[in-house]
Design an enzyme around this catalytic site. Structure first.
Site, PDB file in Angstrom:
ATOM      1  N   THR A  17       0.817  -1.212   0.000  1.00  0.00           N
ATOM      2  CA  THR A  17       0.000   0.000   0.000  1.00  0.00           C
ATOM      3  C   THR A  17       0.845   1.254   0.000  1.00  0.00           C
ATOM      4  O   THR A  17       0.433   2.292  -0.516  1.00  0.00           O
ATOM      5  CB  THR A  17      -0.935  -0.028   1.229  1.00  0.00           C
ATOM      6  OG1 THR A  17      -1.801  -1.147   1.074  1.00  0.00           O
ATOM      7  CG2 THR A  17      -1.766   1.231   1.350  1.00  0.00           C
ATOM      8  N   TYR A  31      -8.331   0.915  -3.019  1.00  0.00           N
ATOM      9  CA  TYR A  31      -7.218   1.362  -3.866  1.00  0.00           C
ATOM     10  C   TYR A  31      -6.543   0.116  -4.410  1.00  0.00           C
ATOM     11  O   TYR A  31      -6.881  -1.009  -4.030  1.00  0.00           O
ATOM     12  CB  TYR A  31      -6.212   2.192  -3.044  1.00  0.00           C
ATOM     13  CG  TYR A  31      -5.685   1.429  -1.853  1.00  0.00           C
ATOM     14  CD1 TYR A  31      -6.302   1.498  -0.612  1.00  0.00           C
ATOM     15  CD2 TYR A  31      -4.594   0.565  -1.989  1.00  0.00           C
ATOM     16  CE1 TYR A  31      -5.858   0.752   0.466  1.00  0.00           C
ATOM     17  CE2 TYR A  31      -4.134  -0.182  -0.914  1.00  0.00           C
ATOM     18  CZ  TYR A  31      -4.773  -0.087   0.308  1.00  0.00           C
ATOM     19  OH  TYR A  31      -4.330  -0.837   1.360  1.00  0.00           O
ATOM     20  N   THR A  97       1.791  -4.186   4.274  1.00  0.00           N
ATOM     21  CA  THR A  97       1.721  -4.419   5.720  1.00  0.00           C
ATOM     22  C   THR A  97       1.161  -5.800   6.079  1.00  0.00           C
ATOM     23  O   THR A  97       1.323  -6.248   7.207  1.00  0.00           O
ATOM     24  CB  THR A  97       0.862  -3.341   6.404  1.00  0.00           C
ATOM     25  OG1 THR A  97      -0.418  -3.325   5.791  1.00  0.00           O
ATOM     26  CG2 THR A  97       1.513  -1.981   6.290  1.00  0.00           C
ATOM     27  N   ASP A  98       0.493  -6.457   5.125  1.00  0.00           N
ATOM     28  CA  ASP A  98      -0.176  -7.726   5.473  1.00  0.00           C
ATOM     29  C   ASP A  98       0.801  -8.796   5.949  1.00  0.00           C
ATOM     30  O   ASP A  98       0.490  -9.563   6.870  1.00  0.00           O
ATOM     31  CB  ASP A  98      -0.973  -8.250   4.277  1.00  0.00           C
ATOM     32  CG  ASP A  98      -2.245  -7.448   4.038  1.00  0.00           C
ATOM     33  OD1 ASP A  98      -2.546  -6.554   4.847  1.00  0.00           O
ATOM     34  OD2 ASP A  98      -2.929  -7.708   3.037  1.00  0.00           O
ATOM     35  N   LYS A 170       0.799  -6.890  12.758  1.00  0.00           N
ATOM     36  CA  LYS A 170      -0.317  -6.042  12.323  1.00  0.00           C
ATOM     37  C   LYS A 170      -1.545  -6.468  13.103  1.00  0.00           C
ATOM     38  O   LYS A 170      -1.999  -7.607  12.974  1.00  0.00           O
ATOM     39  CB  LYS A 170      -0.530  -6.200  10.819  1.00  0.00           C
ATOM     40  CG  LYS A 170      -1.634  -5.323  10.241  1.00  0.00           C
ATOM     41  CD  LYS A 170      -1.678  -5.441   8.719  1.00  0.00           C
ATOM     42  CE  LYS A 170      -2.784  -4.579   8.133  1.00  0.00           C
ATOM     43  NZ  LYS A 170      -2.775  -4.612   6.653  1.00  0.00           N
ATOM     44  N   GLU A 291      -1.618 -27.965  29.066  1.00  0.00           N
ATOM     45  CA  GLU A 291      -2.814 -28.409  28.328  1.00  0.00           C
ATOM     46  C   GLU A 291      -2.574 -29.664  27.484  1.00  0.00           C
ATOM     47  O   GLU A 291      -3.494 -30.433  27.279  1.00  0.00           O
ATOM     48  CB  GLU A 291      -3.380 -27.297  27.431  1.00  0.00           C
ATOM     49  CG  GLU A 291      -3.835 -26.082  28.207  1.00  0.00           C
ATOM     50  CD  GLU A 291      -5.340 -25.836  28.107  1.00  0.00           C
ATOM     51  OE1 GLU A 291      -6.065 -26.701  27.596  1.00  0.00           O
ATOM     52  OE2 GLU A 291      -5.770 -24.771  28.576  1.00  0.00           O
TER      53      GLU A 291
HETATM   54  N1  ASN Z   1      -1.569  -1.823   3.933  1.00  0.00           N
HETATM   55  C1  ASN Z   1      -1.072  -2.735   3.072  1.00  0.00           C
HETATM   56  O1  ASN Z   1       0.061  -2.636   2.684  1.00  0.00           O
HETATM   57  C2  ASN Z   1      -1.989  -3.868   2.665  1.00  0.00           C
HETATM   58  C3  ASN Z   1      -1.698  -4.551   1.373  1.00  0.00           C
HETATM   59  N2  ASN Z   1      -2.691  -5.569   1.117  1.00  0.00           N
HETATM   60  C4  ASN Z   1      -0.337  -5.231   1.346  1.00  0.00           C
HETATM   61  O2  ASN Z   1       0.062  -5.859   2.281  1.00  0.00           O
HETATM   62  O3  ASN Z   1       0.350  -5.155   0.372  1.00  0.00           O
END
Ligand code: ASN
Length: 334
Positions: A17, A31, A97-98, A170, A291
């Site tokens: 992103t 986007y 970020t994923d 995240k 457990e």
């Molecule tokens: N905020 C992001 O970067 C999400 C995106 N789907 C990615 O990980 O490339």
């Protein structure tokens, strides 16, 4: 006039992103990721040139949900080459970020350098109002160029915080305050200056027994999620697909349903490593023989690593050992 030699920082762009673009400035969530090239990313933040001599390389251009093991190895090798180069002082990786937390942990395990390696992304595309990518990138370059970031392992700069690449995850998919570590941030970066509060205690980079230069491929490791009424379908499917280890994403303490236990015992006898983690939201803390009788079953616990980080360590560890005791040692030490 005083001449200050600026550090040399290389930005490796992978997409995400932070390189995304939307149709209108109101599109903060709708986007397309991985659209903007590295030169444009750098040009959008002219202030970078005050912090460092910056140059960019486009390593790949993808949304991070599509990152493969081959992509990880490719990126890891390029980071190692740059880290070995005398005219590179720090490396920044722009990333979606994923799966940013996976890549950051992978590099933390396999890069033999004390030079700063910073992984950074954004929650909003650069075309959106209040886009966060520019400042995150500015902070990443600031930390990458600073001497006091050396030897602290791979770091992540999001939302003004400096996080350990090992711990950070995240935790939210829409707020800019998304990246958190169960054990807290290491520091803050404000107006290009870093402020440190704590250090990582786990083995990383220079002190790691793993080296990207010795890793030619990564084994298949699957992740199977638990919930009420779960059965053993996913575990059997992963085994059939050739998984060398399965990360069990248990409830609570990494607990295992009575409907699944016999299958996991059988899979272990077939040579597949069973690694217990937890799906609790704020970070698991899975202990041996809590457990489930791990000693008897010859299973491993992921301790505080979330399932996706446990997969990364399992893959890297399995390039060195097939012994469950060694694997468990690695899960305590890294
Ligand atoms: N905020 C992001 O970067 C999400 C995106 N789907 C990615 O990980 O490339």
């Amino acid at each position: 006039q005083e001449t200050v030699t600026k550090p040399n920082v290389v930005i490796l762009a992978t997409g995400g992103t932070i390189a995304g673009a939307g149709a209108s400035a109101a599109n903060s969530a709708t986007y397309t990721a991985a659209k903007v090239g590295v030169d444009q990313l750098i040009a959008a933040v002219p202030e970078l040139s005050k912090l460092a001599n910056v140059r960019g390389e486009q390593v790949m251009q993808i949304a991070s949900e599509s990152i493969s093991n081959d992509n990880l190895l490719q990126l890891g090798r390029r980071v190692a080459e740059l880290a070995d180069s005398k005219d590179v002082d720090g490396i920044v990786i722009t990333h979606g970020t994923d799966t940013l937390e996976e890549t950051a942990y992978f590099l933390n395990l396999v890069e033999k350098t004390d030079k700063p390696i910073i992984v950074v992304g954004s929650m909003r595309p650069g075309t959106a109002m209040s886009a966060d990518g520019m400042l995150n990138l500015y902070n990443a370059v600031a930390v990458a160029g600073s001497k006091d970031a050396r030897g602290k392992g791979v770091l992540v700069t999001m939302n003004d915080e400096i996080q350990s690449g090992r711990d950070v995850s995240k935790t939210m998919n829409i707020k800019t305050e998304a990246f958190k570590s169960p054990w807290g941030a290491l520091g803050m970066v404000v107006e290009g200056k870093s402020y440190w509060f704590r250090l990582p205690a786990k083995r990383h980079t220079m002190d790691s027994e793993f080296d990207i230069k010795n890793i030619t491929s990564l084994p298949n490791v699957g992740i199977a999620y638990s919930y009420g009424n779960v059965d053993d379908t996913a575990y059997k499917a992963f085994a059939q697909a050739g998984a060398k280890a399965i990360i069990h994403v248990g409830t609570g303490n990494g607990s295992v349903s009575s409907r699944v236990v016999p299958t996991l015992q059988d899979l272990r006898k077939d040579g597949i490593q069973i690694i217990r983690s937890s799906h609790v939201n704020n970070g698991g803390f899975v202990l041996r023989n809590a457990e489930q009788p791990d000693d008897k079953n010859d299973w491993v616990v992921a301790h505080d690593l979330n399932p996706q980080k446990a997969r990364i360590l399992a893959m890297v560890a399995l390039t060195k050992t097939q012994d469950s005791k060694e694997l468990q040692r690695m899960f305590w030490e890294y």
